[in-house]
Design an enzyme around this catalytic site. Sequence first.
Site, short mmCIF file in Angstrom:
data_model
loop_
_atom_site.label_atom_id
_atom_site.label_comp_id
_atom_site.label_asym_id
_atom_site.label_seq_id
_atom_site.Cartn_x
_atom_site.Cartn_y
_atom_site.Cartn_z
N GLU A 70 50.26 46.90 45.96
CA GLU A 70 49.08 47.73 46.19
C GLU A 70 48.57 47.66 47.63
OE1 GLU A 70 49.64 46.99 41.94
OE2 GLU A 70 49.49 45.63 43.66
N HIS A 122 43.82 47.22 32.05
CA HIS A 122 44.07 48.61 31.70
C HIS A 122 42.81 49.35 31.26
CE1 HIS A 122 48.01 46.65 31.32
NE2 HIS A 122 48.53 47.82 31.62
#
Length: 682
Positions: free
Chosen positions: A413, A484
């Site tokens: 990321e 999530h």
Amino acid sequence: MKDLEVPKIHTIKKTDKETLEKWFRLMSIGRAIDDKAPNYLKQAIGWSYHAPYAGHDGIQLAVGQVFEKKKDHMFMYYRDMLTALSAGLTAEELILNGISKATDLSSGGRHMSNHFAKPEWNIHNFSSLTGNHTLHAVGAARAIKYYGEKAVSFSNQGESSVSEGFVYEAYNGADKEELPVVFVIQDNGYGISVPKKDQTAQRKVANNFTGFKNTRIIHCNGKDVFDSMNAMIEAKRFAMEESKPVIVQANCVRIHSHSNSDDHLLYRSESERNYVEKYDPLAKFKRLLLRYERFTEEELQGIEEEVKLVIKTAHRAALKAPNPDPESIYDFVLPEPYPAEKYPEGVHNEEGEKIKLITALNETLKAEFRRNPDTFMWGQDMANKDKGGIFNVSKGLQQEFGPKRIFNAPIAEDFIVGTANGMSRYDEKIRIVIEGAEFADYFWPAMEQYVECSHDYWRSNGQFTPNVTIRLASGGYIGGGLYHSQTIEGSLVSIPGVRIVYPSFADDAAGLLRTAIRSKGPTMFMEPKSLYQSPKAATVVPDDFEVPFGKARIRKEGKDLTVLTYGNATHLSLEAAEKLEQEGYSVEVIDLRSLVPLDEETILKSVKKTNKVLVAHEDKVFGGYGGELSALITEKAFEYLDAPVKRVGSTYTPVGFNVILERAILPDMKRIYDAAKDLMSY
């Protein structure tokens, strides 16, 4: 250096006298300033941070000499004073930076001293976070390759910064993409007081990367001018002609302490200190010039006298320069956005076929990529045949616009965000959209680069802002659990310099995305993923719909209570409002859409009308964005309140995986209804 087809081999005998004189002059000026810098601090003039470069002279001179201004790109680090001087900055410009004057080229006194830059030459403003600019250099090299320019991106760092994970990400990404970037490791054996043996098992840290397929490694003596020049000439030639990365490991010594806040007497023996002083590169270079009779003692003394005059003149001029204006602190926090003139309020009344939120995002991306050929997008798992991201938001884009504009990134990321920052430095016409992470919960490794993006504009005194839109699939209600189902805007809003938007409906998603891509500066675009396919978020979306930043949308008008909301909670709030309406209550629901900047005018106007406020959002109540909204109303509309501001959100826990746990944690319609009912009867 413009002609690298036939590299020149530099030795004391083969280098012309004019060049040797230039090098000696540069080295002498640099060392004079390097030695003088601590005195500014002692006299309370400035230079409160200074990392002396003495012992790195050969490699720094060489890097600056091979750099071609306005063509190559340079990312230095805080010990690169001679590199900056060799690349073309003047003694006065170095001192202006050191004493943090308003006319400092790098930042106008906003950034630390010893952080030299000249953005108009592509010598970029860089961070204090050691080694993080390697990612920016890779991004710039990606642009160099894409646009077919014969140039190189240079990245300088110390050997200890190679221990950072984002440095590995940069090296790995450059190797994978075969990019023309030269990473220069100036190895002086220490990371502040930490010896190299505590950093890595390798004696030469560059050898940690010998397994990289496309990366060439060159070792040189960074104390020696000629060995360093030859290494850098070859490194640039290879990177430019082969379009592949090079790591140059330059063996240096650090003659002084790490910086003026460090004392190497506490951890280096007298014999070691004497050893490194013995290998002083400037003294060695001077001895060579005399030994091989390229200069007489008198000639060198004459140059040294001229250097003293240069320093004295530069010092006097720098002291006369203006200091920064304290009122300027609010300048360059964020650039002016795209004006969104077609729909200045971000609302429409068009009728037609409703489309889902995911379709609105997909079609808007395609439209903007057609509009601007200098738009790019990358992220994880988003460019594989017919798949476009984990949720297929980018489906079909690679097929239409090709793998050079739409491509997969490594699962890293920091790399995704950092190279976006770097690539946008190449040309301000470039617009970049990235999936910062597949889920918002996974964005934390990129926070270091997010922070870089947030203060680049302010730190550079308005000279650079990364034109990047960061997309994040956010929130819960999908049974995703940890990593999530979280939403992270409560943590992000405390960092100034990034716009943060959070749409609830398809039209707002399209309009805000269009405005974000067209605007200058970074935007965090948070997408409620549970609404991607939801019929309740589907709307008519006009062609070229625009939503300006900082404009809330009144989704339902009312007079008894104001509900401030966004994202998933907007729909829950509307459902609660409808139920309350059936019971005779009139509830106004304001969809904020834009969290930073915030539409204070619409909020306060509504509060003055209804006199009661409920904040409903998906994030945790404690530490969530609602706390800022409550504080704003308390400070600016307290006299209009008939009840305390009430908040509804998630419990102060992570979001669990089992649907029973998720329901217990996330807010629902009933919680919002109950809270509203309580406020009505207050």
